[in-house]
Design a protein around this motif. Structure first.
Motif, short mmCIF file in Angstrom:
data_model
loop_
_atom_site.label_atom_id
_atom_site.label_comp_id
_atom_site.label_asym_id
_atom_site.label_seq_id
_atom_site.Cartn_x
_atom_site.Cartn_y
_atom_site.Cartn_z
N ARG A 1 0.83 -1.20 0.00
CA ARG A 1 0.00 0.00 0.00
C ARG A 1 0.87 1.25 0.00
O ARG A 1 1.81 1.37 0.78
CB ARG A 1 -0.91 0.01 1.23
CG ARG A 1 -1.86 1.20 1.24
CD ARG A 1 -2.75 1.18 2.43
NE ARG A 1 -3.77 0.15 2.25
CZ ARG A 1 -4.92 0.13 2.87
NH1 ARG A 1 -5.21 1.06 3.76
NH2 ARG A 1 -5.78 -0.83 2.64
N ILE A 2 0.54 2.18 -0.88
CA ILE A 2 1.22 3.47 -0.95
C ILE A 2 0.17 4.55 -0.69
O ILE A 2 -0.75 4.73 -1.49
CB ILE A 2 1.88 3.71 -2.32
CG1 ILE A 2 2.91 2.62 -2.59
CG2 ILE A 2 2.50 5.09 -2.39
CD1 ILE A 2 3.53 2.71 -3.96
N GLU A 3 0.31 5.22 0.43
CA GLU A 3 -0.64 6.28 0.78
C GLU A 3 -0.49 7.46 -0.18
O GLU A 3 0.60 7.71 -0.70
CB GLU A 3 -0.41 6.75 2.22
CG GLU A 3 -0.60 5.66 3.26
CD GLU A 3 -2.01 5.12 3.33
OE1 GLU A 3 -2.98 5.87 3.08
OE2 GLU A 3 -2.16 3.93 3.65
N LEU A 4 -1.59 8.16 -0.42
CA LEU A 4 -1.57 9.35 -1.25
C LEU A 4 -1.71 10.57 -0.36
O LEU A 4 -2.46 10.54 0.62
CB LEU A 4 -2.70 9.32 -2.28
CG LEU A 4 -2.65 8.18 -3.28
CD1 LEU A 4 -3.87 8.22 -4.18
CD2 LEU A 4 -1.40 8.24 -4.11
N LYS A 5 -1.00 11.62 -0.68
CA LYS A 5 -1.13 12.86 0.07
C LYS A 5 -1.59 13.95 -0.89
O LYS A 5 -1.38 13.86 -2.10
CB LYS A 5 0.20 13.23 0.72
CG LYS A 5 1.35 13.41 -0.24
CD LYS A 5 2.64 13.67 0.49
CE LYS A 5 3.76 13.81 -0.53
NZ LYS A 5 5.02 14.09 0.07
N GLY B 1 -14.91 10.59 -4.84
CA GLY B 1 -14.50 9.40 -5.60
C GLY B 1 -13.01 9.26 -5.83
O GLY B 1 -12.58 8.42 -6.59
N ALA B 2 -12.21 10.09 -5.18
CA ALA B 2 -10.75 10.03 -5.34
C ALA B 2 -10.17 8.90 -4.49
O ALA B 2 -10.72 8.54 -3.45
CB ALA B 2 -10.12 11.35 -4.94
N ALA B 3 -9.07 8.36 -4.94
CA ALA B 3 -8.40 7.30 -4.19
C ALA B 3 -7.64 7.88 -3.00
O ALA B 3 -7.13 9.00 -3.06
CB ALA B 3 -7.43 6.56 -5.10
#
Length: 66
Positions: A8-12, A50-52
């Motif tokens: 898993r790669i978190e998004l900022k 709806g964004a990841a």
């Protein structure tokens, strides 16, 4: 038979865009050197509008049968 690994790669949020918190290309290259094959990148829509919220990298490796 195959074994699967999920990373898993978190998004900022940066300048109103979601960007990966880590360099996913480096992660893919690292796993490739360890014998894993990159299968898919998955970005489920679970954040507002709806964004990841994260990417999930999926790798597979063949397991030899005895």
């Amino acid at each position: 038979m195959y074994r699967y690994e999920f990373v898993r790669i978190e998004l900022k949020t940066k300048f109103l865009k979601n960007v990966p918190a880590e360099d996913y290309q480096e992660i893919i290259n690292y796993y490739a050197k360890e014998g894993w094959r990159f299968k898919q990148i998955f970005a489920p829509a679970i954040k507002g509008y709806g964004a990841a919220a994260y990417y999930e990298l999926i790798f597979e490796k063949e397991i030899p049968e005895f």
